[in-house]
Design a protein around this motif. Structure first.
Motif, PDB file in Angstrom:
ATOM      1  N   ARG A   1      94.705 -46.802 -30.918  1.00 48.31           N
ATOM      2  CA  ARG A   1      94.070 -45.496 -31.040  1.00 48.31           C
ATOM      3  C   ARG A   1      93.334 -45.386 -32.366  1.00 48.31           C
ATOM      4  N   GLN A   2      93.907 -45.858 -33.431  1.00 48.52           N
ATOM      5  CA  GLN A   2      93.249 -45.790 -34.730  1.00 48.52           C
ATOM      6  C   GLN A   2      91.977 -46.661 -34.750  1.00 48.52           C
ATOM      7  N   GLN A   3      92.090 -47.808 -34.094  1.00 46.55           N
ATOM      8  CA  GLN A   3      90.921 -48.705 -34.050  1.00 46.55           C
ATOM      9  C   GLN A   3      89.772 -48.072 -33.286  1.00 46.55           C
ATOM     10  N   ALA A   4      90.121 -47.340 -32.225  1.00 46.52           N
ATOM     11  CA  ALA A   4      89.083 -46.668 -31.431  1.00 46.52           C
ATOM     12  C   ALA A   4      88.437 -45.548 -32.244  1.00 46.52           C
ATOM     13  N   GLN A   5      89.234 -44.864 -33.019  1.00 53.59           N
ATOM     14  CA  GLN A   5      88.671 -43.789 -33.844  1.00 53.59           C
ATOM     15  C   GLN A   5      87.718 -44.350 -34.911  1.00 53.59           C
ATOM     16  N   ILE A   6      88.111 -45.482 -35.481  1.00 52.69           N
ATOM     17  CA  ILE A   6      87.235 -46.109 -36.492  1.00 52.69           C
ATOM     18  C   ILE A   6      85.901 -46.499 -35.873  1.00 52.69           C
ATOM     19  N   ARG A   7      85.966 -47.092 -34.683  1.00 51.50           N
ATOM     20  CA  ARG A   7      84.718 -47.521 -34.036  1.00 51.50           C
ATOM     21  C   ARG A   7      83.839 -46.322 -33.689  1.00 51.50           C
ATOM     22  N   HIS A   8      84.495 -45.234 -33.253  1.00 50.82           N
ATOM     23  CA  HIS A   8      83.713 -44.037 -32.971  1.00 50.82           C
ATOM     24  C   HIS A   8      83.053 -43.487 -34.229  1.00 50.82           C
ATOM     25  N   GLN A   9      83.741 -43.556 -35.334  1.00 51.75           N
ATOM     26  CA  GLN A   9      83.161 -43.066 -36.587  1.00 51.75           C
ATOM     27  C   GLN A   9      81.985 -43.935 -37.034  1.00 51.75           C
ATOM     28  N   MET A  10      82.123 -45.250 -36.850  1.00 47.38           N
ATOM     29  CA  MET A  10      81.045 -46.161 -37.205  1.00 47.38           C
ATOM     30  C   MET A  10      79.828 -45.909 -36.316  1.00 47.38           C
ATOM     31  N   ALA A  11      80.096 -45.607 -35.069  1.00 47.97           N
ATOM     32  CA  ALA A  11      78.983 -45.324 -34.156  1.00 47.97           C
ATOM     33  C   ALA A  11      78.283 -44.045 -34.552  1.00 47.97           C
ATOM     34  N   GLU A  12      79.071 -43.075 -35.003  1.00 49.14           N
ATOM     35  CA  GLU A  12      78.456 -41.829 -35.438  1.00 49.14           C
ATOM     36  C   GLU A  12      77.621 -42.050 -36.708  1.00 49.14           C
ATOM     37  N   ASP A  13      78.100 -42.862 -37.598  1.00 50.90           N
ATOM     38  CA  ASP A  13      77.342 -43.150 -38.821  1.00 50.90           C
ATOM     39  C   ASP A  13      76.058 -43.898 -38.493  1.00 50.90           C
ATOM     40  N   SER A  14      76.162 -44.859 -37.608  1.00 51.11           N
ATOM     41  CA  SER A  14      74.959 -45.609 -37.209  1.00 51.11           C
ATOM     42  C   SER A  14      73.957 -44.706 -36.526  1.00 51.11           C
ATOM     43  N   LYS A  15      74.493 -43.758 -35.745  1.00 48.45           N
ATOM     44  CA  LYS A  15      73.600 -42.824 -35.071  1.00 48.45           C
ATOM     45  C   LYS A  15      72.853 -41.962 -36.080  1.00 48.45           C
ATOM     46  N   ALA A  16      73.557 -41.511 -37.102  1.00 50.61           N
ATOM     47  CA  ALA A  16      72.921 -40.665 -38.105  1.00 50.61           C
ATOM     48  C   ALA A  16      71.881 -41.466 -38.897  1.00 50.61           C
ATOM     49  N   ASP A  17      72.264 -42.686 -39.231  1.00 50.30           N
ATOM     50  CA  ASP A  17      71.328 -43.540 -39.970  1.00 50.30           C
ATOM     51  C   ASP A  17      70.094 -43.854 -39.128  1.00 50.30           C
ATOM     52  N   TYR A  18      70.320 -44.181 -37.876  1.00 50.76           N
ATOM     53  CA  TYR A  18      69.211 -44.474 -36.978  1.00 50.76           C
ATOM     54  C   TYR A  18      68.292 -43.276 -36.834  1.00 50.76           C
ATOM     55  N   SER A  19      68.895 -42.089 -36.734  1.00 47.32           N
ATOM     56  CA  SER A  19      68.087 -40.870 -36.586  1.00 47.32           C
ATOM     57  C   SER A  19      67.251 -40.626 -37.827  1.00 47.32           C
ATOM     58  N   SER A  20      67.818 -40.885 -39.003  1.00 44.43           N
ATOM     59  CA  SER A  20      67.091 -40.669 -40.245  1.00 44.43           C
ATOM     60  C   SER A  20      65.932 -41.651 -40.382  1.00 44.43           C
ATOM     61  N   ILE A  21      66.252 -42.906 -40.083  1.00 46.20           N
ATOM     62  CA  ILE A  21      65.188 -43.920 -40.194  1.00 46.20           C
ATOM     63  C   ILE A  21      64.098 -43.670 -39.165  1.00 46.20           C
ATOM     64  N   LEU A  22      64.479 -43.225 -38.002  1.00 46.11           N
ATOM     65  CA  LEU A  22      63.483 -42.941 -36.969  1.00 46.11           C
ATOM     66  C   LEU A  22      62.544 -41.820 -37.402  1.00 46.11           C
ATOM     67  N   GLN A  23      63.100 -40.772 -37.977  1.00 46.38           N
ATOM     68  CA  GLN A  23      62.245 -39.678 -38.452  1.00 46.38           C
ATOM     69  C   GLN A  23      61.293 -40.166 -39.568  1.00 46.38           C
ATOM     70  N   LYS A  24      61.844 -40.997 -40.441  1.00 43.62           N
ATOM     71  CA  LYS A  24      61.010 -41.524 -41.520  1.00 43.62           C
ATOM     72  C   LYS A  24      59.890 -42.403 -40.963  1.00 43.62           C
ATOM     73  N   PHE A  25      60.228 -43.239 -40.002  1.00 44.99           N
ATOM     74  CA  PHE A  25      59.217 -44.116 -39.413  1.00 44.99           C
ATOM     75  C   PHE A  25      58.127 -43.312 -38.722  1.00 44.99           C
ATOM     76  N   ASN A  26      58.575 -42.297 -38.006  1.00 46.73           N
ATOM     77  CA  ASN A  26      57.567 -41.478 -37.321  1.00 46.73           C
ATOM     78  C   ASN A  26      56.615 -40.816 -38.317  1.00 46.73           C
ATOM     79  N   HIS A  27      57.162 -40.401 -39.409  1.00 43.14           N
ATOM     80  CA  HIS A  27      56.324 -39.793 -40.432  1.00 43.14           C
ATOM     81  C   HIS A  27      55.344 -40.837 -41.024  1.00 43.14           C
ATOM     82  N   GLU A  28      55.857 -42.023 -41.330  1.00 45.23           N
ATOM     83  CA  GLU A  28      55.010 -43.072 -41.889  1.00 45.23           C
ATOM     84  C   GLU A  28      53.944 -43.512 -40.889  1.00 45.23           C
ATOM     85  N   GLN A  29      54.397 -43.579 -39.642  1.00 52.81           N
ATOM     86  CA  GLN A  29      53.441 -43.982 -38.610  1.00 52.81           C
ATOM     87  C   GLN A  29      52.336 -42.966 -38.435  1.00 52.81           C
ATOM     88  N   HIS A  30      52.707 -41.702 -38.508  1.00 53.38           N
ATOM     89  CA  HIS A  30      51.706 -40.652 -38.404  1.00 53.38           C
ATOM     90  C   HIS A  30      50.726 -40.723 -39.581  1.00 53.38           C
TER      91      HIS A  30
END
Length: 608
Positions: free
Chosen positions: A173-202
């Motif tokens: 259970r603890q291992q699953a929670q860690i993986r979920h947290q890592m996925a959430e962090d990656s999601k946030a990072d991906y979202s930030s980089i995506l917004q930045k890329f869209n801005h640069e691309q524009h």
């Protein structure tokens, strides 16, 4: 219409197109450069052509260009030379106004193009970097999500298995929670980089690339405009010289219109007119009468008939006897020119006392109108030996007059030149007299005396040629003793004899006039025997002595050379013509200028 919006995705094609534009501009520069080389080569060939057909100086060809048609041709050559100069101007202007400017502009254009495409590549590299970051964060987010799902599934499996301990389930259970947290962090990072890329691309597609492409478009349009302006300049350079080329062509037309055929015909007459009268009618020869056959004195066959005399001279060759009974040696003719040390108001020619020889000679010339005069014999002999008479007596009368007039003009020019030099030396001497520190006035005396002597020499020469010219032009109706000495012939008392002598000349193919062939074979014998007739003349008695004040070089017939300080005998004093007859010994005698000697006559000679 903008390349930034219309061609936002054609970066490589624009790069190729702008490079092609620069190549076109360089090709046009090369074209203009070759045109300038052609203009220079054409101008050089035109100049060489004009120079090739120009008359050479001091040559016979230059004398032929006195005709109006030849003068027009010379003007044509000169205008063609100016015409070639205009093509050189075209070459120079094209080189300075087109080639140099465009070459400098191409270098600037290359630098600007390089800078613009460097900025474009930099923007491309930046957007590509942003894209790579976005892809990396996206893959990491995807991987973390998959890991979280697997950890959740493993936890649920462990939780449903009754054989698994509670500790293992808690760990899953603890291992699953860690993986979920890592996925959430990656999601946030991906979202930030995506917004930045869209801005640069524009920004890349709507700001950076349009601006860069706009600069490239402006650069290319300036290149096109500059090339068009160069083409206009190319035409204007040609147009600027058209008026001058038109003037050159007008000059050729004007020269052609100046041709005067009548004037050229008159020049031909002046160049080749002999001055002789056409031959008269041939008299009828009556072979029925036992008499000597004769022909007209004015006919062309006269000289040919006389070329075969029946008398034998000295038993060696055929010739005519000179009917002199008393051997009196004729006086020498006057000198043709004075020495360089001639003094002012120099003598013209010596006078001669009338002697029985002159009477017999004139009687002979009167009684025998057909006999050749000694001058003709002497002239023919000199021509036969290749010498040109100083008085141009080998030429026809009209041509002789022209040559004498030309010689007189040349001598007058030389006299004027010497007089100018004398005036300059005189002025310099005056300056030295006023300012002795500038120079010694006495140092100019020798030069001044030399110039004065040259002037007198030229004046004597001029007077001699003017006398010959007056003789040709008929301004001397009766010659004096002095004129007879100048001409070397006592022929003034019987003009028909002179005409007969002139008619006895025969024209040679080269335009000179010589005696006929039979008489030329007798010339040397006649001249030698003529002198031998008078070798026994008794020398005239000396009437005094003289001392030479100056050195005199008697280079002409009838004169004698003396050295300064030499003492000689006077055998005939000055008769008013400026000449004194002197003797060195029994074999050497002749005339010298009276101003060159100090005469001391004997008392008996003065009284007589």
């Amino acid at each position: 219409m903008s390349w930034g919006t219309e061609l936002w995705d054609q970066f490589d094609n624009l790069e190729k197109h702008t490079q092609w534009g620069i190549d076109i501009l360089e090709k046009y520069i090369k074209f203009v450069k070759e045109r300038t080389e052609i203009e220079l080569s054409y101008a050089k060939q035109l100049r060489n052509l004009s120079k090739k057909y120009q008359p050479k100086k001091n040559s016979k060809e230059e004398e032929e260009y006195k005709y109006t048609s030849c003068k027009a041709f010379i003007s044509n050559l000169n205008e063609m030379n100016d015409y070639a100069g205009q093509h050189e101007v075209i070459s120079e202007n094209m080189a300075s106004q087109i080639i140099v400017d465009l070459a400098r502009y191409v270098q600037e254009l290359k630098q600007e193009r390089k800078s613009n495409f460097h900025d474009g590549r930099k923007a491309q590299q930046h957007i590509e970097t942003c894209w790579k970051q976005l892809e990396s964060s996206k893959r990491r987010f995807e991987r973390d999500c998959k890991e979280a799902d697997r950890a959740q599934q493993y936890f649920e499996k462990m939780d449903a298995d009754i054989n698994v301990t509670k500790a293992d389930v808690e760990k899953a259970r603890q291992q699953a929670q860690i993986r979920h947290q890592m996925a959430e962090d990656s999601k946030a990072d991906y979202s930030s980089i995506l917004q930045k890329f869209n801005h640069e691309q524009h920004e890349y597609y709507h700001t950076h690339i349009p601006n860069i492409f706009q600069k490239i478009q402006e650069m290319e349009e300036r290149r096109i405009v500059r090339m068009g302006e160069s083409m206009k300049t190319y035409a204007e350079v040609d147009r600027q010289v058209i008026p001058i080329i038109g003037k050159c062509l007008d000059g050729i037309v004007k020269a052609a219109e100046s041709i005067d055929q009548k004037n050229d015909s008159q020049l031909v007459i002046e160049a080749y007119k002999s001055g002789f009268e056409p031959p008269g009618d041939i008299e009828f020869e009556d072979y029925t009468q036992p008499m000597k056959r004769t022909v007209s004195d004015n006919s062309l066959s006269n000289s040919r008939g006389e070329g075969k005399p029946d008398l034998k001279f000295g038993g060696k060759s055929k010739g005519k006897l000179w009917p002199f009974i008393k051997k009196n040696k004729p006086p020498p003719p006057p000198p043709a020119s004075a020495s360089p040390s001639a003094v002012p108001n120099g003598p013209q020619s010596p006078k001669q006392q009338k002697e029985p020889l002159s009477h017999r000679f004139n009687e002979f010339m009167t009684s025998k109108p057909k006999i050749h005069c000694f001058r003709s014999l002497k002239r023919g002999l000199s021509l036969k030996l290749g010498a040109t008479p100083e008085d141009f007596s080998n030429l026809p009368p009209e041509q002789r007059r022209k040559k004498l007039q030309q010689k007189v003009d040349e001598l007058n020019k030389e006299i004027q030149k010497e007089m100018d030099q004398r005036d300059a030396i005189t002025k310099m001497k005056d300056v030295y007299l006023k300012n002795p520190q500038m120079g010694d006035p006495a140092s100019l005396d020798h030069k001044l005396a030399e110039v004065s002597q040259n002037i007198e020499k030229l004046r004597v020469e001029t007077q001699k040629f003017e006398a010959w010219l007056a003789e040709v032009e008929g301004r001397l109706p009766a010659r004096s003793e002095q004129a007879r000495r100048q001409s070397g012939l006592y022929d003034s008392q019987n003009p028909p004899t002179v005409n007969n002598c002139a008619q006895d000349r025969e024209s040679s193919p080269d335009g000179s006039y010589t005696e006929e062939q039979s008489q030329e074979s007798e010339m040397k014998v006649l001249a030698t025997d003529f002198d031998d007739e008078f070798d026994d003349e008794e020398p005239l008695p000396a009437i005094g002595t003289c001392k030479a004040l100056y050195t005199f070089e008697g280079q002409n017939e009838g004169t004698i050379s003396v050295v300064e300080g030499e003492t000689l005998y006077v055998i005939e004093e000055d008769k008013g013509d400026g000449w004194t007859r002197i003797r060195r010994n029994e074999d050497e005698e002749g005339y010298v200028p009276t101003s060159y000697v100090e005469v001391c006559l004997d008392k008996n000679a003065k009284d007589s």
